[in-house]
Design an enzyme around this catalytic site. Structure first.
Site, PDB file in Angstrom:
ATOM      1  N   CYS A  92       0.868  -1.175   0.000  1.00 55.00           N
ATOM      2  CA  CYS A  92       0.000   0.000   0.000  1.00 55.00           C
ATOM      3  C   CYS A  92       0.909   1.230   0.000  1.00 55.00           C
ATOM      4  O   CYS A  92       1.451   1.615   1.027  1.00 55.00           O
ATOM      5  CB  CYS A  92      -0.893  -0.013   1.232  1.00 55.00           C
ATOM      6  SG  CYS A  92      -2.033   1.360   1.260  1.00 55.00           S
ATOM      7  N   LEU A  93       1.099   1.798  -1.178  1.00 55.60           N
ATOM      8  CA  LEU A  93       1.949   2.980  -1.319  1.00 55.60           C
ATOM      9  C   LEU A  93       1.346   3.849  -2.421  1.00 55.60           C
ATOM     10  O   LEU A  93       1.135   3.370  -3.539  1.00 55.60           O
ATOM     11  CB  LEU A  93       3.383   2.566  -1.677  1.00 55.60           C
ATOM     12  CG  LEU A  93       4.406   3.696  -1.856  1.00 55.60           C
ATOM     13  CD1 LEU A  93       4.624   4.462  -0.555  1.00 55.60           C
ATOM     14  CD2 LEU A  93       5.739   3.148  -2.354  1.00 55.60           C
TER      15      LEU A  93
END
EC number: 2.3.2.23
Length: 200
Positions: A92-93
């Site tokens: 999750c970036l």
């Protein structure tokens, strides 16, 4: 793959190879196939983090629409981090999603992932169990992340107490990876981890 994507990836591949970070052994990239659609990345665990001393392998898939869409990246090496799935390695970036810009490169992706290891975002988690531990019990989180880095990424040895608990459950005949996951997610409580292992 579209010609623009191939040309671009070849250029970026060379940029990583010639980078100062590669010469310092901080980042690395290798070809998986000849047509540049799949690469294997590697980042070093940043200093002064539980990941220090570990080498983390990444799967990098380049879409047809690159550089207008981001590469698909996931961790191959198991890791205990709020923004990375401890099961699938999904990340999750924001720059790998809606904050991607065509000016970004393979090098910026690898360096951003290294920065993520040094500065987790527990309020935007990929792994809720890890994020919860990170917030509720930071010391246990650090020890757990260090143990995973030792077990899966070759970092120096970590907590002997945690290692003893792993050995104890492995001696009962449980799979080592399953034991590590159970203990990590059950706050290193042998009893509740055993219950979880028996339910699976």
């Amino acid at each position: 793959m579209a010609n623009i994507a191939v040309q671009r990836i070849k250029r970026e591949f060379k940029e990583v190879l010639k980078s100062e970070e590669t010469s310092k052994n901080q980042i690395k990239v290798d070809l998986v196939d000849e047509n540049f659609t799949e690469l294997k990345g590697e980042i070093a665990g940043p200093p002064d983090t539980p990941y220090e001393g570990g080498r983390f392998q990444l799967e990098i898939k380049i879409p047809e629409t690159y550089p207008f869409n981001p590469p698909k990246v996931r961790f191959i090496t198991k890791i205990w981090h709020p923004n990375i799935s401890s099961v699938t390695g999904a990340i999750c970036l924001d720059i790998l999603k809606d904050q991607w810009a065509a000016a970004m490169t393979l090098r910026t992706v690898l360096l951003s992932l290294q920065a993520l290891l040094a500065a987790a975002e527990p309020d935007d988690p990929q792994d809720a169990v890890v994020a919860n531990q990170y917030k509720q019990n930071p010391e246990m989180f650090k020890q757990t992340a260090r143990l995973w880095s030792h077990m899966y990424a070759g970092a120096p040895v970590s907590s002997p107490e945690y290692t003893r608990k792993i050995d104890k459950l492995c001696a009962m005949g449980f799979d080592k990876n399953a034991v590590i996951v159970a203990l990590s997610s059950k706050s290193w409580d042998v009893e509740t981890a055993t219950e979880l292992l028996l339910c699976n």
